[in-house]
Design an enzyme around this catalytic site. Structure first.
Site, PDB file in Angstrom:
ATOM      1  N   ASN A 200      74.901 149.486  29.865  1.00 50.84           N
ATOM      2  CA  ASN A 200      74.548 150.782  29.282  1.00 50.84           C
ATOM      3  C   ASN A 200      75.818 151.639  29.248  1.00 50.84           C
ATOM      4  O   ASN A 200      76.315 152.053  30.286  1.00 50.84           O
ATOM      5  CB  ASN A 200      73.455 151.442  30.132  1.00 50.84           C
ATOM      6  CG  ASN A 200      73.024 152.800  29.600  1.00 50.84           C
ATOM      7  OD1 ASN A 200      73.734 153.449  28.840  1.00 50.84           O
ATOM      8  ND2 ASN A 200      71.847 153.248  30.026  1.00 50.84           N
TER       9      ASN A 200
ATOM     10  N   CYS B 196      73.220 159.880  26.415  1.00 50.75           N
ATOM     11  CA  CYS B 196      72.479 158.798  25.762  1.00 50.75           C
ATOM     12  C   CYS B 196      72.084 159.096  24.316  1.00 50.75           C
ATOM     13  O   CYS B 196      72.044 158.196  23.486  1.00 50.75           O
ATOM     14  CB  CYS B 196      71.228 158.477  26.572  1.00 50.75           C
ATOM     15  SG  CYS B 196      71.538 158.288  28.344  1.00 50.75           S
TER      16      CYS B 196
ATOM     17  N   HIS C  54      69.274 153.037  21.757  1.00 53.32           N
ATOM     18  CA  HIS C  54      70.153 153.188  22.920  1.00 53.32           C
ATOM     19  C   HIS C  54      69.832 152.110  23.935  1.00 53.32           C
ATOM     20  O   HIS C  54      68.663 151.878  24.282  1.00 53.32           O
ATOM     21  CB  HIS C  54      69.958 154.583  23.524  1.00 53.32           C
ATOM     22  CG  HIS C  54      70.528 154.734  24.889  1.00 53.32           C
ATOM     23  ND1 HIS C  54      71.864 154.545  25.166  1.00 53.32           N
ATOM     24  CD2 HIS C  54      69.935 155.032  26.079  1.00 53.32           C
ATOM     25  CE1 HIS C  54      72.076 154.723  26.461  1.00 53.32           C
ATOM     26  NE2 HIS C  54      70.923 155.016  27.033  1.00 53.32           N
TER      27      HIS C  54
END
Length: 356
Positions: free
Chosen positions: A302, A133, A271
């Site tokens: 994601n 991430c 993010h």
């Protein structure tokens, strides 16, 4: 690594790095296949279960790679397109960095495979970075550091095929994640504005996001798993707590390093962890307007290290290809790790999303 001193001579606090003479020239992202709607996942999890999760995370569609398509394939497509758009000779690239947690093989490094596929010079560095991430910000910092050490051009490739890691029966992850690859071109430019980085880690929380099986450490045979140990295990509550604890502080510290206030930032590219979390952070950092806090998790899910380049190449493309924009890029998650960079970006020669 010691803290770098910027052209102005200031030395940021520990964890901060001011790197000058580095410019981002272009970003291309590659997404596989057609968008996959929530209805496909509901065939396994049920309509109500999916609807309950979507209220929180906000994902409507995502892209999944084909069975024979890897993260390296997606990044190769993005890199080849980017080199063509910039008219960069492959021989002019001094280093290629591949940020991923889904490499082609345990060895060799996928960066070496990509080096060969792209036809880069034999004196070009090539190495992998195992981060998720926060990986794009870390990768940009590494690329900028290589530029400062003498490289002229660096290719930063970042992405994941998260669909390979999630359990289709786990509603916490099956709905959330998508696949994407990216390529970013970084070049030496003495006139480029300073890039201000701030990075950190808390390995005591590493278990909050983990694939227990698949490496070289044996899994405890007496440990009971609710999910397949070769799939991603996520403690959503712990990740949420970590994010709200660290990210607003990270933003504030990065601004303090630069002697700026939040109003000085044109947009925050966070993010894309989940929509509720992003909006909550936006309120804490004073960025609730979509122009200043773009969100595209509804379209891509994601995608781990590819979320920030997707924001650059999609939501910010028009602004970045027509002018200069002061952005703060913020990555946070698996590790646990976090990183931010504050800089003027643009105008870029290329900012695109392509199909792969």
């Amino acid at each position: 690594m010691t803290t770098a001193t910027s052209a102005a001579g200031e030395r940021p606090r520990r964890g901060g790095y001011a790197l000058s003479g580095v410019a981002l020239r272009g970003v291309v992202c590659a997404v596989p296949g057609a968008p996959v709607p929530n209805a496909v996942i509901a065939e396994t999890l049920g309509d109500q279960a999916v609807a309950d999760v979507v209220k929180m995370i906000g994902v409507e569609t995502r892209h999944w790679s084909a069975p024979d398509q890897t993260t390296a394939d997606l990044c190769f497509a993005a890199a080849r397109h980017l080199l063509q758009k910039l008219d960069w000779d492959p021989d002019s690239v001094d280093a290629v960095i591949f940020v991923t947690q889904t490499p082609d093989h345990p060895l060799p490094a996928s960066a070496c495979l990509l080096h060969g596929r792209l036809g880069l010079a034999t004196d070009c560095q090539a190495f992998d970075v195992n981060l998720g991430c926060s990986g794009y910000v870390y990768g940009l910092w590494l690329a900028a550091s290589l530029i400062q050490s003498g490289c002229r051009r660096v290719l930063l490739l970042a992405g994941e095929t998260m669909s390979r890691l999630v359990d289709p029966n786990d509603r916490g992850t099956a709905v959330l994640f998508g696949d994407a690859g990216s390529a970013s071109a970084i070049e030496h430019d003495p006139a480029a504005p300073v890039m201000r980085f701030r990075l950190g880690s808390d390995g005591s929380g590493a278990g909050a996001l983990m694939v227990p099986q698949g490496g070289f450490r044996p899994v405890d045979p007496d440990r009971a798993f609710t999910l397949d140990p070769s799939r991603l295990h996520m403690d959503g509550g712990e990740v949420f707590t970590f994010t709200l604890r660290e990210v607003p502080k990270l933003v504030a510290d990065t601004l303090a390093d630069a002697g700026m206030t939040g109003d000085s930032v044109d947009a925050y590219l966070l993010h894309q962890a989940n929509r509720f979390m992003l909006r909550h952070i936006g309120k804490k950092i004073g960025a609730t307007d979509p122009e200043r806090l773009p969100i595209n998790i509804d379209r891509y899910g994601n995608t781990s290290s590819a979320t920030i380049p997707l924001l650059l190449a999609d939501d910010m493309a028009q602004r970045l290809t027509t002018g200069s924009v002061r952005l703060m890029l913020v990555g946070f998650g698996v590790g646990l790790s976090w990183g931010a960079v504050l800089a003027e970006f643009g105008p870029l020669a290329c900012a695109e999303v392509i199909a792969a």
